[in-house]
Motif scaffolding. Structure first.
Motif, PDB file in Angstrom:
ATOM      1  N   MET A 378       0.850  -1.188   0.000  1.00  0.00           N
ATOM      2  CA  MET A 378       0.000   0.000   0.000  1.00  0.00           C
ATOM      3  C   MET A 378       0.888   1.241   0.000  1.00  0.00           C
ATOM      4  SD  MET A 378      -2.814  -1.296   2.807  1.00  0.00           S
ATOM      5  CE  MET A 378      -3.856   0.160   2.654  1.00  0.00           C
ATOM      6  N   ASP A 379       0.539   2.200  -0.855  1.00  0.00           N
ATOM      7  CA  ASP A 379       1.338   3.415  -1.000  1.00  0.00           C
ATOM      8  C   ASP A 379       0.952   4.413   0.087  1.00  0.00           C
ATOM      9  OD1 ASP A 379       2.967   5.432  -1.824  1.00  0.00           O
ATOM     10  OD2 ASP A 379       1.842   5.913  -3.647  1.00  0.00           O
ATOM     11  N   GLU A 380       1.382   4.121   1.310  1.00  0.00           N
ATOM     12  CA  GLU A 380       1.067   4.965   2.456  1.00  0.00           C
ATOM     13  C   GLU A 380       2.368   5.339   3.168  1.00  0.00           C
ATOM     14  OE1 GLU A 380      -1.876   6.058   3.173  1.00  0.00           O
ATOM     15  OE2 GLU A 380      -3.255   4.740   2.090  1.00  0.00           O
ATOM     16  N   ASP A 381       2.266   6.348   4.026  1.00  0.00           N
ATOM     17  CA  ASP A 381       3.453   6.908   4.674  1.00  0.00           C
ATOM     18  C   ASP A 381       4.193   5.895   5.548  1.00  0.00           C
ATOM     19  OD1 ASP A 381       2.972   9.346   3.519  1.00  0.00           O
ATOM     20  OD2 ASP A 381       1.999  10.205   5.285  1.00  0.00           O
ATOM     21  N   LYS A 382       5.487   6.115   5.668  1.00  0.00           N
ATOM     22  CA  LYS A 382       6.313   5.382   6.619  1.00  0.00           C
ATOM     23  C   LYS A 382       6.252   6.067   7.996  1.00  0.00           C
ATOM     24  CE  LYS A 382       8.620   2.423   5.648  1.00  0.00           C
ATOM     25  NZ  LYS A 382      10.040   2.382   5.261  1.00  0.00           N
ATOM     26  N   LEU A 383       6.059   7.358   7.991  1.00  0.00           N
ATOM     27  CA  LEU A 383       5.973   8.179   9.201  1.00  0.00           C
ATOM     28  C   LEU A 383       4.976   9.279   8.893  1.00  0.00           C
ATOM     29  CD1 LEU A 383       9.099   9.769  10.990  1.00  0.00           C
ATOM     30  CD2 LEU A 383       7.069  11.111  10.485  1.00  0.00           C
ATOM     31  N   GLY A 384       4.001   9.473   9.763  1.00  0.00           N
ATOM     32  CA  GLY A 384       3.011  10.504   9.480  1.00  0.00           C
ATOM     33  C   GLY A 384       2.060  10.700  10.647  1.00  0.00           C
ATOM     34  N   LEU A 385       0.973  11.417  10.398  1.00  0.00           N
ATOM     35  CA  LEU A 385       0.015  11.695  11.460  1.00  0.00           C
ATOM     36  C   LEU A 385      -0.497  10.406  12.098  1.00  0.00           C
ATOM     37  CD1 LEU A 385      -2.106  14.593   9.889  1.00  0.00           C
ATOM     38  CD2 LEU A 385      -0.287  14.782  11.593  1.00  0.00           C
ATOM     39  N   TRP A 386      -0.578   9.329  11.300  1.00  0.00           N
ATOM     40  CA  TRP A 386      -1.090   8.055  11.799  1.00  0.00           C
ATOM     41  C   TRP A 386      -0.034   6.959  11.839  1.00  0.00           C
ATOM     42  CZ3 TRP A 386      -5.359   8.269  14.375  1.00  0.00           C
ATOM     43  CH2 TRP A 386      -6.301   9.259  14.072  1.00  0.00           C
ATOM     44  N   LYS A 387       1.012   7.070  11.052  1.00  0.00           N
ATOM     45  CA  LYS A 387       2.026   6.009  11.001  1.00  0.00           C
ATOM     46  C   LYS A 387       3.076   6.282  12.076  1.00  0.00           C
ATOM     47  CE  LYS A 387       3.808   2.289   9.152  1.00  0.00           C
ATOM     48  NZ  LYS A 387       5.087   2.193   9.833  1.00  0.00           N
ATOM     49  N   CYS A 388       3.159   5.379  13.022  1.00  0.00           N
ATOM     50  CA  CYS A 388       3.874   5.659  14.263  1.00  0.00           C
ATOM     51  C   CYS A 388       4.636   4.420  14.736  1.00  0.00           C
ATOM     52  CB  CYS A 388       2.868   6.060  15.326  1.00  0.00           C
ATOM     53  SG  CYS A 388       1.708   4.692  15.666  1.00  0.00           S
ATOM     54  N   PRO A 389       5.445   4.562  15.792  1.00  0.00           N
ATOM     55  CA  PRO A 389       6.188   3.408  16.307  1.00  0.00           C
ATOM     56  C   PRO A 389       5.490   2.691  17.460  1.00  0.00           C
ATOM     57  CG  PRO A 389       7.060   5.393  17.292  1.00  0.00           C
ATOM     58  CD  PRO A 389       5.950   5.830  16.362  1.00  0.00           C
ATOM     59  N   TYR A 390       4.265   3.085  17.761  1.00  0.00           N
ATOM     60  CA  TYR A 390       3.646   2.605  18.999  1.00  0.00           C
ATOM     61  C   TYR A 390       3.100   1.182  18.890  1.00  0.00           C
ATOM     62  CZ  TYR A 390      -1.345   2.541  20.719  1.00  0.00           C
ATOM     63  OH  TYR A 390      -2.608   2.213  21.138  1.00  0.00           O
ATOM     64  N   HIS A 391       2.390   0.846  17.827  1.00  0.00           N
ATOM     65  CA  HIS A 391       1.810  -0.491  17.724  1.00  0.00           C
ATOM     66  C   HIS A 391       2.878  -1.578  17.631  1.00  0.00           C
ATOM     67  CE1 HIS A 391      -2.411   0.657  17.353  1.00  0.00           C
ATOM     68  NE2 HIS A 391      -2.068   1.584  16.493  1.00  0.00           N
ATOM     69  N   ASN A 392       3.849  -1.369  16.755  1.00  0.00           N
ATOM     70  CA  ASN A 392       4.826  -2.450  16.561  1.00  0.00           C
ATOM     71  C   ASN A 392       5.830  -2.534  17.714  1.00  0.00           C
ATOM     72  OD1 ASN A 392       5.996  -0.050  15.683  1.00  0.00           O
ATOM     73  ND2 ASN A 392       6.619  -0.823  13.685  1.00  0.00           N
ATOM     74  N   THR A 393       6.238  -1.387  18.266  1.00  0.00           N
ATOM     75  CA  THR A 393       7.099  -1.423  19.451  1.00  0.00           C
ATOM     76  C   THR A 393       6.378  -2.094  20.608  1.00  0.00           C
ATOM     77  OG1 THR A 393       8.256   0.608  18.813  1.00  0.00           O
ATOM     78  CG2 THR A 393       8.393  -0.031  21.115  1.00  0.00           C
ATOM     79  N   ARG A 394       5.123  -1.718  20.798  1.00  0.00           N
ATOM     80  CA  ARG A 394       4.356  -2.271  21.910  1.00  0.00           C
ATOM     81  C   ARG A 394       4.157  -3.775  21.743  1.00  0.00           C
ATOM     82  NH1 ARG A 394      -1.483   0.100  23.666  1.00  0.00           N
ATOM     83  NH2 ARG A 394      -2.175  -0.987  21.802  1.00  0.00           N
ATOM     84  N   ALA A 395       3.916  -4.224  20.515  1.00  0.00           N
ATOM     85  CA  ALA A 395       3.747  -5.656  20.277  1.00  0.00           C
ATOM     86  C   ALA A 395       5.015  -6.415  20.670  1.00  0.00           C
ATOM     87  CB  ALA A 395       3.398  -5.912  18.820  1.00  0.00           C
ATOM     88  N   CYS A 396       6.158  -5.894  20.243  1.00  0.00           N
ATOM     89  CA  CYS A 396       7.428  -6.540  20.609  1.00  0.00           C
ATOM     90  C   CYS A 396       7.596  -6.572  22.123  1.00  0.00           C
ATOM     91  CB  CYS A 396       8.605  -5.820  19.965  1.00  0.00           C
ATOM     92  SG  CYS A 396       8.682  -5.941  18.162  1.00  0.00           S
ATOM     93  N   LEU A 397       7.397  -5.432  22.772  1.00  0.00           N
ATOM     94  CA  LEU A 397       7.594  -5.354  24.214  1.00  0.00           C
ATOM     95  C   LEU A 397       6.626  -6.260  24.973  1.00  0.00           C
ATOM     96  CD1 LEU A 397       8.097  -1.497  24.643  1.00  0.00           C
ATOM     97  CD2 LEU A 397       9.816  -3.262  25.084  1.00  0.00           C
TER      98      LEU A 397
END
Length: 410
Positions: A378-397
């Protein structure tokens, strides 16, 4: 007939999963350390596209910045790395200096690239993430100013957003907390006064704040939120979540959001455990299992969890978003812990295999937004208003910490 694995096999699979997720955790954090700080104007950049190119002069969002604050605060607990503490402090300082409305309370939705308030509306969802990030930062820093800000935003939410008559929280207001006509977080949302999504994140924010500020009113509101989910948001017939509702909790759209279902399954249990009430804990253990069973239907043949099903239009959205896979890992691992049923551990392992193969950006780092229904990026942002490090970091932790806890128990 399902194969029953022996204890040694399961132990090896968990160790392999642990090793993979720990490595990925540091990769995600490295990406945000190297690619998100705004060295010219302070704080963090507003946007990078799918190719990791900076989109100059992009707005900076309260949600993204609060999620960055939460991410590096939570990560520091695990890594104990000074650089992660410093990035959390950077996020706290920027939010304090630029997002807080010192006159009316709460946080703005966006500021411009220089930090000047841009969209001054008060979205309840954004207030929740500010509380979430600030309370987690207080947990690692013991910075009283951070806790005071979290408490002040809580007070604003309770004063302006809480529906004293029908319970729950209203969606959005203008800068001075007056009603507005467009309540939506995004264009794809229904324009309703109450949403599952906002209530879920108020819940996680209040649970986080309660760990550090066990206030009586906050406890009461946390219990009311659990009751609201049980009484109005978790559908009694399907065990899926009702997504968009009016002030009377009536809903007209019959949508299933698999990612939100499984995210709620573990967050509700976590909130009940923060309260420490056995009645709530037992109820939401049961609900977690019931919701997870229904979420299994959204798993595709490749192991990924699809995005959404519209029961009214009889349409299935087969996109596979990054955050849905991340939350599914936690939600299914949570139910594996409750039940011991290997179907959920297998689901976690297959989800990680999908993420590893399809979602990780091997060239630029971080995770792509997702895969569309035809298997294309999907042609969507890597970093943006909605694309963030919280979901994937939290899943790992979450999975790492849960595996560690099981080691201690055995």
């Amino acid at each position: 007939m399902r194969e029953i694995k022996n204890k040694d096999t399961i132990k090896l699979e968990k160790e392999k999963l642990y090793s993979s997720l720990e490595s990925e955790l540091f990769d995600i954090l490295d990406y945000w350390e190297e690619n998100s700080p705004d060295v010219e104007f302070g704080g963090f950049l507003g946007r990078r596209n799918i190719n990791n190119k900076v989109i100059e002069k992009s707005p900076k969002g309260a949600v993204l910045n609060s999620r960055i604050l939460w991410t590096f605060s939570a990560a520091f607990r695990y890594t104990r790395a000074d650089k992660h503490f410093d990035l959390a402090k950077r996020a706290f300082t920027y939010i304090k200096d630029y997002f807080i409305d010192t006159l009316n309370g709460g946080v703005y939705w966006t500021v411009d690239y220089k930090g000047i308030p841009l969209d001054k509306k008060k979205q309840t969802y954004a207030q929740a993430f500010a509380i979430y990030g600030l309370s987690e930062y207080y947990g690692i820093s013991k910075n009283q100013e951070a806790l005071n800000l979290a408490i002040s935003i809580f007070a604003s939410v309770e004063r302006h957003c809480f529906d004293k008559e029908k319970l729950g929280y209203l969606e959005a207001f203008d800068q001075t907390w007056q009603e507005i006509s467009d309540l939506r977080l995004s264009e794809k949302d229904a324009n309703e006064k109450k949403t599952m999504n906002t209530h879920l994140h108020i819940l996680e924010a209040y649970a986080s704040l309660y760990k550090y500020w066990p206030d009586k009113e906050l406890k009461n509101q946390l219990e009311r939120l659990l009751a609201v989910f049980n009484d109005f948001i978790i559908n009694k017939e399907s065990n899926h979540l009702n997504l968009f509702m009016n002030e009377n909790w009536e809903f007209t759209q019959h949508l299933i959001s698999y990612g939100h279902d499984i995210e709620a399954a573990w967050l509700l249990k976590e909130a009940s455990e923060v309260l420490g009430d056995d009645n709530w804990i037992n109820l939401f253990k049961q609900k977690a299992v019931e919701i997870a069973k229904m979420t299994l239907e959204g798993l595709d043949e490749d192991g990924a969890l699809i995005y959404e099903k519209d029961l009214d239009k009889k349409h299935v959205n087969r996109e596979k978003h990054w955050w849905v896979q991340a939350e599914a890992m936690v939600g299914f691992y949570n139910v594996y812990q409750i039940t011991g049923d290997e179907i959920y551990l297998n689901a976690v392992e297959k989800l990680w295999e999908f993420i590893d193969e399809k979602i990780l950006d091997r060239k630029n780092g971080e995770w792509f937004w997702g895969i569309d229904g035809f298997g294309n990026l999907m042609d969507e942002d890597k970093l943006g208003l909605w694309k963030c490090p919280y979901h994937n970091t939290r899943a790992c932790l979450e999975v790492l910490n849960r595996i560690n806890e099981s080691k201690k128990l055995h």
